[in-house]
Write an enzyme that holds these catalytic residues in place. Structure first.
Site, mmCIF file in Angstrom:
data_model
loop_
_atom_site.group_PDB
_atom_site.id
_atom_site.type_symbol
_atom_site.label_atom_id
_atom_site.label_comp_id
_atom_site.label_asym_id
_atom_site.label_seq_id
_atom_site.Cartn_x
_atom_site.Cartn_y
_atom_site.Cartn_z
ATOM 1 N N LYS A 72 5.441 60.284 -56.605
ATOM 2 C CA LYS A 72 6.411 59.285 -56.129
ATOM 3 C C LYS A 72 6.162 59.111 -54.626
ATOM 4 C CE LYS A 72 9.888 58.389 -54.279
ATOM 5 N NZ LYS A 72 9.893 57.517 -53.069
ATOM 6 N N GLU A 126 7.170 70.806 -47.109
ATOM 7 C CA GLU A 126 6.622 70.610 -45.764
ATOM 8 C C GLU A 126 7.548 69.643 -45.051
ATOM 9 O OE1 GLU A 126 2.037 71.215 -47.190
ATOM 10 O OE2 GLU A 126 2.491 69.572 -45.824
ATOM 11 N N CYS A 178 3.931 65.313 -38.307
ATOM 12 C CA CYS A 178 4.819 66.475 -38.339
ATOM 13 C C CYS A 178 4.406 67.543 -37.354
ATOM 14 C CB CYS A 178 4.861 67.044 -39.750
ATOM 15 S SG CYS A 178 3.228 67.455 -40.356
ATOM 16 N N GLU A 202 14.037 65.944 -34.076
ATOM 17 C CA GLU A 202 12.729 65.350 -34.337
ATOM 18 C C GLU A 202 12.844 63.833 -34.167
ATOM 19 O OE1 GLU A 202 11.248 65.145 -38.426
ATOM 20 O OE2 GLU A 202 9.328 65.929 -37.718
HETATM 21 P P1 NAD Z 1 11.981 61.372 -46.219
HETATM 22 O O1 NAD Z 1 12.467 62.751 -46.463
HETATM 23 O O2 NAD Z 1 12.949 60.334 -45.855
HETATM 24 O O3 NAD Z 1 11.202 60.816 -47.494
HETATM 25 C C1 NAD Z 1 10.114 61.506 -48.046
HETATM 26 C C2 NAD Z 1 10.022 61.183 -49.524
HETATM 27 O O4 NAD Z 1 11.166 61.712 -50.177
HETATM 28 C C3 NAD Z 1 10.003 59.693 -49.840
HETATM 29 O O5 NAD Z 1 9.094 59.467 -50.896
HETATM 30 C C4 NAD Z 1 11.425 59.427 -50.298
HETATM 31 O O6 NAD Z 1 11.542 58.335 -51.177
HETATM 32 C C5 NAD Z 1 11.753 60.726 -51.007
HETATM 33 N N1 NAD Z 1 13.192 61.032 -51.127
HETATM 34 C C6 NAD Z 1 14.203 60.665 -50.316
HETATM 35 N N2 NAD Z 1 15.374 61.123 -50.790
HETATM 36 C C7 NAD Z 1 15.096 61.805 -51.937
HETATM 37 C C8 NAD Z 1 15.892 62.515 -52.882
HETATM 38 N N3 NAD Z 1 17.217 62.620 -52.743
HETATM 39 N N4 NAD Z 1 15.267 63.101 -53.923
HETATM 40 C C9 NAD Z 1 13.929 63.014 -54.073
HETATM 41 N N5 NAD Z 1 13.132 62.339 -53.218
HETATM 42 C C10 NAD Z 1 13.700 61.747 -52.149
HETATM 43 O O7 NAD Z 1 10.831 61.524 -45.106
HETATM 44 P P2 NAD Z 1 10.037 60.363 -44.379
HETATM 45 O O8 NAD Z 1 10.960 59.753 -43.371
HETATM 46 O O9 NAD Z 1 9.364 59.529 -45.387
HETATM 47 O O10 NAD Z 1 8.898 61.213 -43.626
HETATM 48 C C11 NAD Z 1 9.006 61.723 -42.348
HETATM 49 C C12 NAD Z 1 9.338 63.214 -42.378
HETATM 50 O O11 NAD Z 1 8.302 63.943 -43.052
HETATM 51 C C13 NAD Z 1 9.424 63.830 -41.002
HETATM 52 O O12 NAD Z 1 10.547 64.662 -40.924
HETATM 53 C C14 NAD Z 1 8.149 64.665 -40.901
HETATM 54 O O13 NAD Z 1 8.201 65.746 -40.007
HETATM 55 C C15 NAD Z 1 7.980 65.113 -42.313
HETATM 56 N N6 NAD Z 1 6.600 65.533 -42.553
HETATM 57 C C16 NAD Z 1 6.329 66.880 -42.630
HETATM 58 C C17 NAD Z 1 5.026 67.321 -42.804
HETATM 59 C C18 NAD Z 1 4.710 68.802 -42.842
HETATM 60 O O14 NAD Z 1 3.592 69.143 -43.179
HETATM 61 N N7 NAD Z 1 5.636 69.671 -42.510
HETATM 62 C C19 NAD Z 1 3.998 66.390 -42.931
HETATM 63 C C20 NAD Z 1 4.306 65.024 -42.843
HETATM 64 C C21 NAD Z 1 5.626 64.618 -42.665
#
Ligand code: NAD
Length: 518
Positions: A193, A268, A302, A399
């Site tokens: 997804k 992550e 990230c 962040e």
């Molecule tokens: P997000 O958490 O908003 O969304 C990530 C994914 O989760 C999307 O596909 C979204 O549709 C899905 N999602 C949202 N709510 C959900 C739920 N209730 N149940 C299941 N899935 C759900 O994150 P984003 O804004 O897309 O990405 C940015 C974030 O990702 C930042 O915080 C960044 O630090 C983090 N990130 C971390 C790493 C790492 O390796 N630690 C790597 C890349 C990004």
């Protein structure tokens, strides 16, 4: 903002929009491209001017159910496919990614706003992720021999089952390969997804995997929103584990949603990573790394070093040099090969990043460079440096996930360590010093899953990748990924010399301590 003449990337973008995006993006379930069962769609936009980019099938619980069943059915055969055969297919995927790396890079740029100079490398890295795990597929099930008195114990690993992969919008292609490749190498099947703000390259990846000969149902793609498709995936009983990359708060939701079905989770999450610059450091190297690790990939990474802690004797000069570099960074059209920072992913995210500039001033910090929106079209933000910050300020703790660096002075090593650790996150840390003993001491005490000394983030695939504290659970990379996608089983074979304690024969039974565990 730099103005761009039309380049070959623009011509390719026009052609790809026509050939790949115009008809809309569909789900890929059980080897077929399908619309949502409810027929619903959503619209995405390109961050360069927020004009419509693609109409995308919007999945809900019914589509997830269909995909989970397809993954469940396919698992029964995929788990039996030999490691050598899986290796061959994964290499084929890598080959096809390499062939189409330019298409992937251009599509990623117009979908996410990331500069093309980084996206080509990200696509190639995606291929490398598949090669790396292709070569590990034949040994994925390997275990240990653990002989004991009277017994031969041996372990082996077996794929956990169908897994859900939920990815974010930042560098989505690369991150998806990083999850899907080890899952397939382990013998798991996948329901992916992708993020609703950047669904384009996930579609291309599914197509490539299909073309490479992945059997039907082994990889499934369901587009849609987190609260609907994402949620349904985390709650589905046929899905055994969730590999998630995204925000910390979403990780908490997923943990709750997966509780009833006891999902194994790999998270992550976010970061507020410190880069610590001591007075004795190679300051030229440190400057390059500090600038690169906050302004590359639009700061939407990230592992970005979004807090720079600088020893007080060099604070003024070092921040002045960062500010000068930040002002010189070329912000512009992501398809221009000269662009260093492109537009941020979405107007909502852009507003969030911009809101921190007023917040910084309210908190008493100084906007030393940038600090403004650029132009009226698109989501462009100037590379920004905030100086005179204290660690308790929100600009130091939260962040921001954009090209925004917070600079904080420190007196000595003890204070630097206290400041570095005084944050809820613990993903990565960077350290610049020529003092070898201090480097070891500091790196060991830093609360972070990954530490780089005298370097920016340079990733070596066998090493563990992941965070502690609110930055994550579990590690990716090397064999660590198999610990997540596989179950470790112990098999104990009696050599026939062991006698079981006898019950029901009268008299006191002699029970050995090894017989009373669990
Ligand atoms: P997000 O958490 O908003 O969304 C990530 C994914 O989760 C999307 O596909 C979204 O549709 C899905 N999602 C949202 N709510 C959900 C739920 N209730 N149940 C299941 N899935 C759900 O994150 P984003 O804004 O897309 O990405 C940015 C974030 O990702 C930042 O915080 C960044 O630090 C983090 N990130 C971390 C790493 C790492 O390796 N630690 C790597 C890349 C990004």
């Amino acid at each position: 903002m730099t103005q761009t003449a039309s380049t070959p990337n623009h011509a390719l973008a026009t052609q790809l929009r026509e050939s790949r995006l115009k008809a809309g993006l569909r789900h890929f379930i059980g080897g077929e491209w399908v619309d949502s069962q409810g027929g619903e769609t959503f619209q995405t936009h390109t961050p360069t001017d927020n004009s419509p980019l693609a109409t995308v099938a919007s999945g809900d619980a019914r589509d997830i159910d269909r995909a989970a069943r397809a993954a469940h059915d396919a698992f029964q055969t995929w788990r039996e496919v030999s490691g050598a055969e899986r290796r061959k297919i994964l290499h084929k995927i890598a080959d096809l990614i390499e062939v189409r790396a330019q298409d992937i890079a251009v599509l990623e740029s117009i979908d996410t706003g990331q500069a093309i100079r980084f996206m080509k490398s990200a696509a190639v890295r995606g291929a490398e992720n598949f090669r790396f795990y292709a070569d590990r597929a034949p040994g994925a099930a390997d275990g240990q021999s653990l002989p004991a008195p009277g017994f031969l114990n041996y372990t082996l690993r077996q794929p956990i089952g169908p897994v859900g992969v939920i990815t974010p919008w930042n560098t989505p292609f690369m991150l998806s390969t990083w999850k899907i490749a080890p899952a397939l190498a382990a013998g798991c099947t996948v329901v992916h997804k992708p993020a609703e703000w950047s669904p384009v390259t996930a579609t291309l990846l599914a197509e490539i995997m299909d073309e490479a000969g992945i059997p039907q149902g082994v990889v499934n793609l369901v587009h849609g929103f987190g609260e609907t498709a994402g949620r349904a995936l985390t709650e589905h009983p046929l899905i055994k584990a969730i590999a998630f990359v995204g925000e910390t708060v979403t990780g908490s939701h997923i943990m709750r949603q997966g509780a009833d079905t006891l999902k194994r989770v790999h998270f992550e999450l976010g970061g507020k990573n410190p880069v610590v610059v001591f007075e004795d450091a190679d300051l030229e190297g440190a400057l390059d790394a500090v600038v690169f690790m906050i302004y590359s990939l639009n700061g939407e990474r990230c592992t970005s070093s979004s807090r720079v802690l600088i020893q007080e004797g060099i604070y003024d000069e070092f921040t002045a040099r960062i500010a000068e570099r930040a002002r010189n960074i070329r912000v512009g059209d992501p398809l221009d090969p000269n662009t260093e920072v492109g537009p941020l992913i979405h107007p909502r995210h852009c507003e969030k990043v911009l809101s921190y500039f007023d917040r910084a001033r309210e908190e008493g910090a100084t906007v030393a460079a940038g600090g403004e929106r650029i132009g009226t079209e698109g989501n462009y933000v100037s590379p920004t440096l905030l100086t005179g910050a204290r660690n308790e300020m929100r600009i130091s703790q939260e962040e921001i996930f954009g090209p925004v660096l917070t600079a904080i002075p420190f007196r000595d090593e003890a204070e630097a360590l206290a400041l570095a650790n005084d944050v809820k996150y613990g993903l990565a840390g960077y350290l610049w010093t020529r003092d070898l003993t201090r480097a070891h001491r500091f790196a060991q005490a830093l609360e972070a899953g990954m530490v780089w000394v005298n370097s920016e983030n340079v990733r070596h695939l066998p090493t563990p990748f992941g965070g502690m504290k609110a930055s994550g659970i579990g590690r990716d990379g090397g064999d660590y990924s198999f610990d997540f996608y596989m179950e470790t089983k112990n098999i104990a074979i009696s050599l026939g010399t062991h006698k079981t304690a006898r019950l029901g024969v009268g008299g006191p039974a002699k029970v050995d301590k090894s017989e009373v565990e669990g």
